[in-house]
Design a protein around this motif. Structure first.
Motif, PDB file in Angstrom:
ATOM      1  N   GLY A  76      80.204  41.641 -28.983  1.00 17.22           N
ATOM      2  CA  GLY A  76      79.233  40.574 -28.804  1.00 17.22           C
ATOM      3  C   GLY A  76      78.994  40.159 -27.373  1.00 17.22           C
ATOM      4  O   GLY A  76      78.370  39.122 -27.127  1.00 17.22           O
ATOM      5  N   ARG A  77      79.465  40.971 -26.425  1.00 17.84           N
ATOM      6  CA  ARG A  77      79.341  40.595 -25.020  1.00 17.84           C
ATOM      7  C   ARG A  77      78.286  41.411 -24.277  1.00 17.84           C
ATOM      8  O   ARG A  77      78.153  41.316 -23.064  1.00 17.84           O
ATOM      9  CB  ARG A  77      80.699  40.750 -24.327  1.00 17.84           C
ATOM     10  N   ALA A  78      77.530  42.243 -24.989  1.00 17.74           N
ATOM     11  CA  ALA A  78      76.461  43.055 -24.398  1.00 17.74           C
ATOM     12  C   ALA A  78      75.502  43.466 -25.502  1.00 17.74           C
ATOM     13  O   ALA A  78      75.814  43.343 -26.694  1.00 17.74           O
ATOM     14  CB  ALA A  78      77.025  44.289 -23.689  1.00 17.74           C
ATOM     15  N   LEU A  79      74.346  43.946 -25.102  1.00 18.43           N
ATOM     16  CA  LEU A  79      73.354  44.483 -26.028  1.00 18.43           C
ATOM     17  C   LEU A  79      73.124  45.950 -25.707  1.00 18.43           C
ATOM     18  O   LEU A  79      73.450  46.421 -24.614  1.00 18.43           O
ATOM     19  CB  LEU A  79      72.032  43.716 -25.925  1.00 18.43           C
ATOM     20  N   VAL A  80      72.541  46.664 -26.648  1.00 21.83           N
ATOM     21  CA  VAL A  80      72.197  48.073 -26.475  1.00 21.83           C
ATOM     22  C   VAL A  80      70.702  48.235 -26.698  1.00 21.83           C
ATOM     23  O   VAL A  80      70.156  47.682 -27.668  1.00 21.83           O
ATOM     24  CB  VAL A  80      72.962  48.976 -27.468  1.00 21.83           C
ATOM     25  N   VAL A  81      70.051  48.983 -25.829  1.00 29.74           N
ATOM     26  CA  VAL A  81      68.663  49.357 -26.062  1.00 29.74           C
ATOM     27  C   VAL A  81      68.575  50.873 -25.932  1.00 29.74           C
ATOM     28  O   VAL A  81      69.092  51.464 -24.984  1.00 29.74           O
ATOM     29  CB  VAL A  81      67.688  48.657 -25.092  1.00 29.74           C
ATOM     30  N   GLN A  82      67.962  51.493 -26.943  1.00 26.59           N
ATOM     31  CA  GLN A  82      67.808  52.947 -26.952  1.00 26.59           C
ATOM     32  C   GLN A  82      66.337  53.283 -27.125  1.00 26.59           C
ATOM     33  O   GLN A  82      65.620  52.615 -27.883  1.00 26.59           O
ATOM     34  CB  GLN A  82      68.611  53.580 -28.091  1.00 26.59           C
ATOM     35  N   GLY A  83      65.886  54.312 -26.443  1.00 21.71           N
ATOM     36  CA  GLY A  83      64.497  54.723 -26.589  1.00 21.71           C
ATOM     37  C   GLY A  83      64.266  56.101 -26.014  1.00 21.71           C
ATOM     38  O   GLY A  83      65.077  56.622 -25.235  1.00 21.71           O
ATOM     39  N   GLY A  84      63.154  56.681 -26.397  1.00 20.43           N
ATOM     40  CA  GLY A  84      62.791  58.010 -25.919  1.00 20.43           C
ATOM     41  C   GLY A  84      61.954  58.717 -26.954  1.00 20.43           C
ATOM     42  O   GLY A  84      61.457  58.119 -27.900  1.00 20.43           O
ATOM     43  N   ASP A  85      61.827  60.023 -26.789  1.00 21.88           N
ATOM     44  CA  ASP A  85      60.989  60.809 -27.681  1.00 21.88           C
ATOM     45  C   ASP A  85      61.646  61.000 -29.046  1.00 21.88           C
ATOM     46  O   ASP A  85      62.854  61.210 -29.134  1.00 21.88           O
ATOM     47  CB  ASP A  85      60.713  62.184 -27.075  1.00 21.88           C
ATOM     48  N   CYS A  86      60.833  60.978 -30.099  1.00 22.54           N
ATOM     49  CA  CYS A  86      61.330  61.318 -31.431  1.00 22.54           C
ATOM     50  C   CYS A  86      61.861  62.741 -31.427  1.00 22.54           C
ATOM     51  O   CYS A  86      62.920  63.021 -31.986  1.00 22.54           O
ATOM     52  CB  CYS A  86      60.219  61.161 -32.457  1.00 22.54           C
ATOM     53  N   ALA A  87      61.132  63.640 -30.790  1.00 25.21           N
ATOM     54  CA  ALA A  87      61.576  65.027 -30.622  1.00 25.21           C
ATOM     55  C   ALA A  87      61.074  65.528 -29.271  1.00 25.21           C
ATOM     56  O   ALA A  87      59.889  65.428 -28.977  1.00 25.21           O
ATOM     57  CB  ALA A  87      61.056  65.916 -31.745  1.00 25.21           C
ATOM     58  N   GLU A  88      61.983  66.038 -28.467  1.00 22.39           N
ATOM     59  CA  GLU A  88      61.597  66.609 -27.192  1.00 22.39           C
ATOM     60  C   GLU A  88      61.018  68.011 -27.405  1.00 22.39           C
ATOM     61  O   GLU A  88      61.386  68.698 -28.364  1.00 22.39           O
ATOM     62  CB  GLU A  88      62.805  66.701 -26.267  1.00 22.39           C
ATOM     63  N   THR A  89      60.151  68.419 -26.508  1.00 16.38           N
ATOM     64  CA  THR A  89      59.630  69.776 -26.524  1.00 16.38           C
ATOM     65  C   THR A  89      59.869  70.410 -25.165  1.00 16.38           C
ATOM     66  O   THR A  89      59.977  69.717 -24.146  1.00 16.38           O
ATOM     67  CB  THR A  89      58.124  69.816 -26.839  1.00 16.38           C
ATOM     68  N   GLN A  98      67.310  66.165 -27.664  1.00 14.66           N
ATOM     69  CA  GLN A  98      66.653  65.822 -28.926  1.00 14.66           C
ATOM     70  C   GLN A  98      65.580  66.873 -29.260  1.00 14.66           C
ATOM     71  O   GLN A  98      64.408  66.581 -29.405  1.00 14.66           O
ATOM     72  CB  GLN A  98      66.023  64.421 -28.825  1.00 14.66           C
ATOM     73  N   TYR A  99      66.044  68.126 -29.388  1.00 10.66           N
ATOM     74  CA  TYR A  99      65.128  69.251 -29.588  1.00 10.66           C
ATOM     75  C   TYR A  99      65.067  69.734 -31.033  1.00 10.66           C
ATOM     76  O   TYR A  99      64.250  70.591 -31.359  1.00 10.66           O
ATOM     77  CB  TYR A  99      65.554  70.428 -28.718  1.00 10.66           C
ATOM     78  N   ALA A 100      65.952  69.249 -31.895  1.00  9.60           N
ATOM     79  CA  ALA A 100      66.005  69.724 -33.277  1.00  9.60           C
ATOM     80  C   ALA A 100      65.411  68.688 -34.219  1.00  9.60           C
ATOM     81  O   ALA A 100      65.520  67.482 -33.976  1.00  9.60           O
ATOM     82  CB  ALA A 100      67.437  70.037 -33.683  1.00  9.60           C
ATOM     83  N   LYS A 101      64.804  69.157 -35.317  1.00 10.40           N
ATOM     84  CA  LYS A 101      64.162  68.274 -36.280  1.00 10.40           C
ATOM     85  C   LYS A 101      64.648  68.607 -37.692  1.00 10.40           C
ATOM     86  O   LYS A 101      64.598  69.763 -38.110  1.00 10.40           O
ATOM     87  CB  LYS A 101      62.635  68.445 -36.249  1.00 10.40           C
ATOM     88  N   PRO A 102      65.105  67.602 -38.438  1.00 13.64           N
ATOM     89  CA  PRO A 102      65.391  67.850 -39.854  1.00 13.64           C
ATOM     90  C   PRO A 102      64.086  67.978 -40.629  1.00 13.64           C
ATOM     91  O   PRO A 102      63.062  67.386 -40.254  1.00 13.64           O
ATOM     92  CB  PRO A 102      66.169  66.597 -40.278  1.00 13.64           C
ATOM     93  N   ARG A 103      64.096  68.742 -41.700  1.00 15.45           N
ATOM     94  CA  ARG A 103      62.885  68.951 -42.495  1.00 15.45           C
ATOM     95  C   ARG A 103      63.206  68.756 -43.965  1.00 15.45           C
ATOM     96  O   ARG A 103      64.327  69.012 -44.419  1.00 15.45           O
ATOM     97  CB  ARG A 103      62.325  70.369 -42.281  1.00 15.45           C
ATOM     98  N   SER A 104      62.204  68.326 -44.729  1.00 12.09           N
ATOM     99  CA  SER A 104      62.407  68.103 -46.160  1.00 12.09           C
ATOM    100  C   SER A 104      62.352  69.391 -46.950  1.00 12.09           C
ATOM    101  O   SER A 104      62.795  69.441 -48.100  1.00 12.09           O
ATOM    102  CB  SER A 104      61.352  67.124 -46.687  1.00 12.09           C
TER     103      SER A 104
END
Length: 308
Positions: free
Chosen positions: A76-89, A129-135
């Motif tokens: 509880g002494r810090a926060l986290v922020v994450q962001g970027g591409d859903c999938a890199e190319t 972040q180059y891999a994508k799961p697929r249904s």
């Protein structure tokens, strides 16, 4: 206890490619969801051996530093922020693109710091972040599904969609270039920046494990489609020192959340485990609070993060 699989699973083979022997034994024969059907296993072994001989992409000291920063967030002494591409190319991951993403991430971190009065830990969804799961393993056109640039190409042709393990070496090079940009941005802004991605493709991740650290990135997470407790992804995560993330969707029960925390954070170490909710706006207020309460009651000091 397992979660449902939406695609056929593969079995993790015993390999002789520089993988740490204990890790190889631990993964041998375990099911691994969302893995490509490589047409040439000998080529896969060659690429894994090449990856195993290459330098690590990140250093253990930086991984440890991130775990320390995440421990502050868990307490509880810090926060986290994450962001970027859903999938890199490969084509889109230019220095200018990576730099712009990281500056945007740091801008968000500054806003959160000012608003909260707490330090913020910025984690980029970058450099892996180059891999994508697929249904489904195949698309409506009958071609193999596009599983990200690390596996195959997006173009709707048989040649492009054939999984090619040599792409893992291109991904390694691209990740290294992105990390160079990350280091440059961190130096010029006098900020701490960390890199994370989903540890989806085991043929890429496993050869980059060195002395108990997965050195393809600082922060690795397991997606909802590969979080079987008795599967290869969880087995790998349990054996690495990195801070870990685990995605939890709206079907997750409190009992499951506690079981995952017990498997991935058995020693209840602050900063070890981040639970990433991806519930949807219409479900989160009903589903998430019981999970938070159950994990807290079980004594696990986790970070709770919303899927970016």
């Amino acid at each position: 206890m397992t979660t449902p699989m939406t695609t056929p699973t593969a079995t993790t083979p015993t390999v002789h490619d520089g993988t740490e022997p204990e890790l190889a034994r631990a993964l041998a024969g375990l099911t691994a969801g969302q893995q490509p059907q490589w047409p040439d296993r000998e080529r896969v072994r060659e690429v894994r051996a090449a990856l195993g001989a290459l330098p690590p992409l990140v250093e253990p000291a930086a991984v440890d530093r991130l775990r320390e920063r995440l421990a502050e967030a868990a307490l509880g002494r810090a926060l986290v922020v994450q962001g970027g591409d859903c999938a890199e190319t490969f084509a889109g991951n230019t220095p200018e693109h990576v730099r712009a993403n990281l500056h945007a991430l740091l801008h968000c971190a500054t806003l959160f710091e000012v608003a909260s009065g707490l330090p913020v830990v910025p984690v980029g969804r970058v450099a892996g972040q180059y891999a994508k799961p697929r249904s489904s393993p195949t698309g409506p056109d009958g071609l193999p599904s596009y599983r990200g640039d690390i596996v195959n190409g997006l173009a709707a042709t048989a040649e492009a969609r054939t999984p090619d393990p040599r792409r893992m070496l291109t991904a390694y090079d691209g990740a290294g270039a992105a990390l160079d940009v990350l280091d440059s941005v961190a130096a010029t802004t006098r900020s701490e920046l960390f890199a994370g991605h989903e540890a989806l493709l085991l043929d890429y991740e496993v050869p980059l494990v060195r002395d108990g650290y997965a050195l393809s990135g600082h922060f690795l997470w397991i997606g909802e489609r590969t979080r079987e407790l008795d599967g290869a992804h969880v087995a790998l995560a349990r054996r690495i020192a990195n801070p870990l993330g685990l995605k939890l969707g709206p079907s997750t029960t409190p009992e499951q959340a506690v079981a995952y925390a017990g498997a991935l954070d058995p020693d209840r170490v602050p900063g070890r485990l981040t639970l990433i909710s991806r519930m949807g706006a219409d479900r989160v207020s009903d589903v998430l609070p019981p999970l938070v309460e159950a994990v807290a009651d079980a004594g696990h000091p986790v970070v709770w993060l919303c899927d970016p």
